[in-house]
Design a protein around this motif. Structure first.
Motif: not given
Length: 289
Positions: A49-51, A69-72, A93-97, A118-119
């Motif tokens: 997700y983009t901060l 505010e867009t992610g994938f 960015i933030i991420w979760l794997n 995702l928005r």
């Protein structure tokens, strides 16, 4: 206080949902580029997700911008590439794997909703849920795999709900109308309600109301109303000595025979049989949400 950082966890337990890595990162190098077919960590699923700033993702032969505010959502392996293109502003960015059979099952479901992109507002439940998870790890130093699995699963439920709502493409105005209709039915289920009365209360055409309701709730307004009436009837059967014919009337059913017919459709028994089977059905309430 949280600050950019990342954490990784290593164990071979595939029987539970596990966190592989989680992080908050500033990217300023064009070397940041990951192809889903080439990564060694197969069997993982990724949320990013983009901060601030902007990145890009190639997905199904299309390039999607990833602004603030867009992610994938992607799986590894799969055909995708996400990357930083060297803009003036770094990509924050933030991420979760995640990994495990359950992670892949849920990812297949949400991607199947056609929601790879995702928005989400930064204060949305999904993003705030990520920060709570990050805080548990970064500040409270939680590392136990079972505790982390429970926390990750809680976040995944937020993801499922978010993707379901996004896939419906219901506008804010439409959501307000639907909630107004649902509230009216919850509060007036004993009354004689019709689509005309409900649509007049909501201020829209009844056919439009039915279309909105079906798209948002996957059911009709009158089916939703019937569920609420049944919930009330079941609770009265179990918690009071009120005569069955009176319960039907109190819950909005036209006649005892109609009440009995609908009750059998829901419970595969008569109201009298349900009232007698307290050992098999000890519940004070049953909900059909």
């Amino acid at each position: 206080m949280l600050e950019p950082s990342s954490y990784a966890f290593r164990n071979e337990d595939k029987s539970i949902l596990t966190i592989d890595s989680i992080g908050w990162q500033m990217i300023s190098s064009t070397e940041y580029s990951f192809r889903g077919e080439e990564r060694p960590d197969c069997g993982h699923v990724i949320f990013q997700y983009t901060l601030s700033g902007q990145g890009f993702i190639e997905y199904e032969n299309q390039v999607h911008d990833l602004p603030k505010e867009t992610g994938f959502l992607v799986k590894v392996p799969s055909q995708h590439r996400y990357y930083y293109n060297g803009q003036k502003e770094p990509w924050e960015i933030i991420w979760l794997n995640l990994r495990g059979d359950e992670a892949n099952r849920i990812w297949d479901y949400v991607i199947g909703l056609d929601v790879p992109i995702l928005r989400q507002d930064s204060d949305s439940p999904l993003i705030q849920g990520f920060w709570r998870l990050m805080e548990k790890i970064a500040v409270e130093k939680i590392t136990d795999k079972y505790t982390l699995s429970a926390l990750a699963y809680e976040w995944m439920l937020l993801l499922v709900r978010t993707c379901r709502e996004q896939s419906k493409e219901i506008s804010v105005t439409s959501s307000t109308i639907i909630e107004k209709a649902k509230k009216f039915m919850r509060e007036h289920y004993p009354s004689e309600l019709t689509l005309d009365i409900l649509s007049e209360h909501c201020g829209i055409n009844k056919h439009h109301l039915c279309r909105l309701f079906q798209k948002a709730e996957q059911t009709s307004p009158l089916a939703y109303l019937r569920d609420r009436r049944m919930e009330a009837a079941i609770a009265l059967l179990r918690t009071t000595d009120t005569p069955i014919h009176e319960i039907g009337r109190l819950c909005g059913f036209d006649s005892p025979s109609y009440f009995g017919k609908i009750f059998r459709e829901y419970m595969s028994m008569t109201p009298k049989e349900y009232r007698m089977k307290i050992l098999e059905f000890p519940y004070s309430a049953i909900y059909y949400e």
